[in-house]
Design a protein around this motif. Structure first.
Motif, mmCIF file in Angstrom:
data_model
loop_
_atom_site.group_PDB
_atom_site.id
_atom_site.type_symbol
_atom_site.label_atom_id
_atom_site.label_comp_id
_atom_site.label_asym_id
_atom_site.label_seq_id
_atom_site.Cartn_x
_atom_site.Cartn_y
_atom_site.Cartn_z
ATOM 1 N N THR A 167 9.181 0.841 -6.258
ATOM 2 C CA THR A 167 9.504 2.238 -6.545
ATOM 3 C C THR A 167 10.402 2.432 -7.647
ATOM 4 O O THR A 167 10.043 3.323 -8.519
ATOM 5 C CB THR A 167 9.888 2.899 -5.237
ATOM 6 O OG1 THR A 167 9.117 2.765 -4.248
ATOM 7 C CG2 THR A 167 9.893 4.544 -5.317
ATOM 8 N N ASN A 224 7.203 0.504 7.339
ATOM 9 C CA ASN A 224 6.597 1.775 7.167
ATOM 10 C C ASN A 224 5.306 1.758 6.156
ATOM 11 O O ASN A 224 4.484 2.320 6.250
ATOM 12 C CB ASN A 224 7.688 2.631 6.282
ATOM 13 C CG ASN A 224 8.720 3.018 6.904
ATOM 14 O OD1 ASN A 224 8.878 3.177 8.210
ATOM 15 N ND2 ASN A 224 9.922 2.954 6.297
ATOM 16 N N GLY A 253 13.973 -1.660 -1.769
ATOM 17 C CA GLY A 253 13.578 -2.532 -0.819
ATOM 18 C C GLY A 253 12.930 -3.836 -1.670
ATOM 19 O O GLY A 253 13.516 -5.047 -1.450
ATOM 20 N N THR A 254 11.810 -3.466 -2.314
ATOM 21 C CA THR A 254 11.377 -4.410 -3.529
ATOM 22 C C THR A 254 11.619 -4.043 -4.773
ATOM 23 O O THR A 254 11.278 -4.871 -5.840
ATOM 24 C CB THR A 254 9.837 -4.674 -3.223
ATOM 25 O OG1 THR A 254 9.107 -3.451 -3.507
ATOM 26 C CG2 THR A 254 9.422 -5.340 -1.679
ATOM 27 N N ALA A 255 12.092 -2.966 -4.915
ATOM 28 C CA ALA A 255 12.623 -2.294 -6.280
ATOM 29 C C ALA A 255 11.165 -2.009 -7.079
ATOM 30 O O ALA A 255 11.126 -1.575 -8.172
ATOM 31 C CB ALA A 255 13.157 -3.241 -6.920
ATOM 32 N N LYS A 297 2.615 4.637 -3.662
ATOM 33 C CA LYS A 297 2.140 3.093 -3.875
ATOM 34 C C LYS A 297 0.743 2.776 -3.554
ATOM 35 O O LYS A 297 0.158 1.934 -4.194
ATOM 36 C CB LYS A 297 3.111 2.203 -3.126
ATOM 37 C CG LYS A 297 4.430 1.922 -3.562
ATOM 38 C CD LYS A 297 5.494 1.290 -2.350
ATOM 39 C CE LYS A 297 6.176 0.226 -3.087
ATOM 40 N NZ LYS A 297 6.952 -0.495 -1.858
ATOM 41 N N THR A 355 12.503 8.756 0.180
ATOM 42 C CA THR A 355 11.388 7.974 0.279
ATOM 43 C C THR A 355 10.482 7.850 1.505
ATOM 44 O O THR A 355 9.632 7.178 1.666
ATOM 45 C CB THR A 355 11.735 6.506 -0.298
ATOM 46 O OG1 THR A 355 13.098 6.295 0.564
ATOM 47 C CG2 THR A 355 11.809 6.395 -1.575
ATOM 48 N N TYR A 374 16.762 2.405 4.590
ATOM 49 C CA TYR A 374 16.698 2.730 3.242
ATOM 50 C C TYR A 374 17.355 4.374 2.822
ATOM 51 O O TYR A 374 18.183 4.137 1.969
ATOM 52 C CB TYR A 374 15.017 3.010 2.876
ATOM 53 C CG TYR A 374 14.225 1.769 3.073
ATOM 54 C CD1 TYR A 374 14.275 0.860 2.261
ATOM 55 C CD2 TYR A 374 13.282 1.594 4.399
ATOM 56 C CE1 TYR A 374 13.519 -0.455 2.445
ATOM 57 C CE2 TYR A 374 12.767 0.626 4.453
ATOM 58 C CZ TYR A 374 12.820 -0.502 3.618
ATOM 59 O OH TYR A 374 11.975 -1.579 3.818
ATOM 60 N N ASN A 424 7.240 6.875 -0.617
ATOM 61 C CA ASN A 424 6.793 6.020 -1.831
ATOM 62 C C ASN A 424 5.537 5.125 -1.279
ATOM 63 O O ASN A 424 4.987 4.964 -2.181
ATOM 64 C CB ASN A 424 8.054 5.342 -2.064
ATOM 65 C CG ASN A 424 8.497 4.297 -0.977
ATOM 66 O OD1 ASN A 424 8.204 4.500 0.414
ATOM 67 N ND2 ASN A 424 9.301 3.386 -1.361
ATOM 68 N N LYS A 425 5.304 5.181 -0.092
ATOM 69 C CA LYS A 425 4.216 4.480 0.288
ATOM 70 C C LYS A 425 2.953 5.301 0.123
ATOM 71 O O LYS A 425 1.978 4.646 -0.249
ATOM 72 C CB LYS A 425 4.391 4.401 1.816
ATOM 73 C CG LYS A 425 5.535 3.540 2.458
ATOM 74 C CD LYS A 425 5.720 2.309 1.641
ATOM 75 C CE LYS A 425 6.924 1.504 2.145
ATOM 76 N NZ LYS A 425 8.100 1.716 1.710
HETATM 77 C C1 LIG Z 1 9.399 0.719 1.746
HETATM 78 C C2 LIG Z 1 10.502 1.754 1.637
HETATM 79 C C3 LIG Z 1 11.348 1.705 0.564
HETATM 80 C C4 LIG Z 1 11.372 0.567 -0.248
HETATM 81 O O1 LIG Z 1 10.382 0.721 -1.532
HETATM 82 P P1 LIG Z 1 10.490 -0.601 -2.525
HETATM 83 O O2 LIG Z 1 9.458 0.116 -3.534
HETATM 84 O O3 LIG Z 1 9.938 -1.633 -1.953
HETATM 85 O O4 LIG Z 1 11.833 -0.560 -3.156
HETATM 86 C C5 LIG Z 1 12.393 2.663 0.756
HETATM 87 N N1 LIG Z 1 12.394 3.694 1.413
HETATM 88 C C6 LIG Z 1 11.529 3.887 2.395
HETATM 89 C C7 LIG Z 1 11.743 4.944 3.428
HETATM 90 C C8 LIG Z 1 10.524 2.916 2.654
HETATM 91 O O5 LIG Z 1 9.895 2.675 3.798
#
Ligand SMILES: *Cc1c(COP(=O)(O)O)cnc(C)c1O
Length: 292
Positions: free
Chosen positions: A171, A67, A167-169, A42, A278, A250, A38-39
């Motif tokens: 994604t 991450n 984590g922050t939702a 993002k 993710t 995660y 997801n990074k």
């Molecule tokens: C950062 C991260 C998340 C959290 O993503 P959010 O968009 O903040 O909810 C989930 N999985 C992994 C592996 C991450 O590195």
């Protein structure tokens, strides 16, 4: 950033076969080794925006195992930005694998105390200049939501459920928006990575207003950096069985939650469940002492 289309694979697991369910995984961990999962999604529009604004430096925040810091360091280096990471913690204690890689990618690391770290506005004004582009912690922004929503463009069939760690939702919000437009019958389900009250729900209401195709499950995780031996063992067994690495914060709790829910008959027979991997493949490296 170039287009991606990470594969969707089916997991052939006895629990799901026995309940007439099908379990799939979208391998966003395969997008890139360090701008992972997801990074990558993002950062895509964030970097485009930084470039459009003529900025030359990316400044962001993260914990010692972030991450997001690593992804920003690597993506910045690939796309011609210098990078600065403001890290929660002390240098001597915190030069782990993640931060070492950040340094190799040329990121300048600034260590600040937990108290100072909370004062984001003060740090941003101290460490940014006119040429800096500030990325919020975890990359949580509407540009990030837009990038994450594109994941759904890559799906060529419907699922009854999509699961993703939250984590922050950010994604989750993107996927909820993408699915609402493309496959409105699919439920988008987040597994909370933190023990938090209604913070995540509020985030989704902000980033994906007016949607009701999503929900967040709480209580499947111990929170950041608190190792749960049962979970670590479960992740290790899953990895040895499938060849897919998960992390303890995660993707591990998110995948484990799907198995727990399947065991509780949460899913009706014939459900087709998609888990979004993710990324975050370095996560287990902080836990070697639990195994060896
Ligand atoms: C950062 C991260 C998340 C959290 O993503 P959010 O968009 O903040 O909810 C989930 N999985 C992994 C592996 C991450 O590195």
């Amino acid at each position: 950033m170039e287009k991606t289309n990470s594969p969707v694979q089916e997991l052939n697991e006895e629990l799901f076969r026995s309940k007439d369910l099908r379990l799939f995984i979208k391998r966003d961990d395969m997008i890139h080794p360090f701008v992972s999962g997801n990074k990558w999604r993002k950062l895509k529009y964030i970097l485009e925006d930084a470039r459009k604004q003529g900025k030359t430096e990316l400044v962001t925040f993260g914990g010692a195992y972030s991450n997001h810091l690593l992804a920003t360091a690597c993506a910045g280096a690939m796309h011609g930005f210098t990078t600065k990471g403001i890290v929660r913690g002390e240098e001597e204690k915190e030069l782990n694998d993640t931060l070492f890689l950040c340094k190799l990618f040329g990121m300048g690391l600034i260590y600040v105390s937990r108290e100072a770290y909370r004062e984001k506005d003060i740090l941003v004004s101290a460490y940014t200049a006119a040429s800096s582009y500030y990325i919020p912690e975890g990359g949580a922004s509407s540009l990030a939501v837009k990038g994450c929503a594109e994941l759904t463009d890559e799906l060529d069939e419907n699922f009854t459920h999509v699961f993703v760690a939250a984590g922050t939702a950010t994604t989750l919000s993107g996927i909820a928006r993408g699915m609402a437009a493309k496959y409105p019958s699919c439920k988008v389900e987040g597994i909370a990575s933190l023990k938090a009250s209604d913070y995540l729900e509020k985030q989704v209401e902000k980033f994906a207003p007016g949607l009701s195709n999503w929900k967040i499950h709480h209580g499947f995780t111990q929170g950041y950096a608190k190792a749960d031996p049962a979970l670590l063992n479960w992740v290790a067994a899953f990895t040895a069985r499938t060849g897919i690495l998960l992390d303890p914060v995660y993707t591990g709790p998110a995948m484990h939650a799907i198995y727990v829910l399947a065991g509780q008959d949460y899913f009706v027979p014939k459900s087709r469940i998609l888990m979004i991997h993710t990324g975050g493949l370095l996560g287990m490296l902080g836990y070697r002492e639990y195994f060896f």
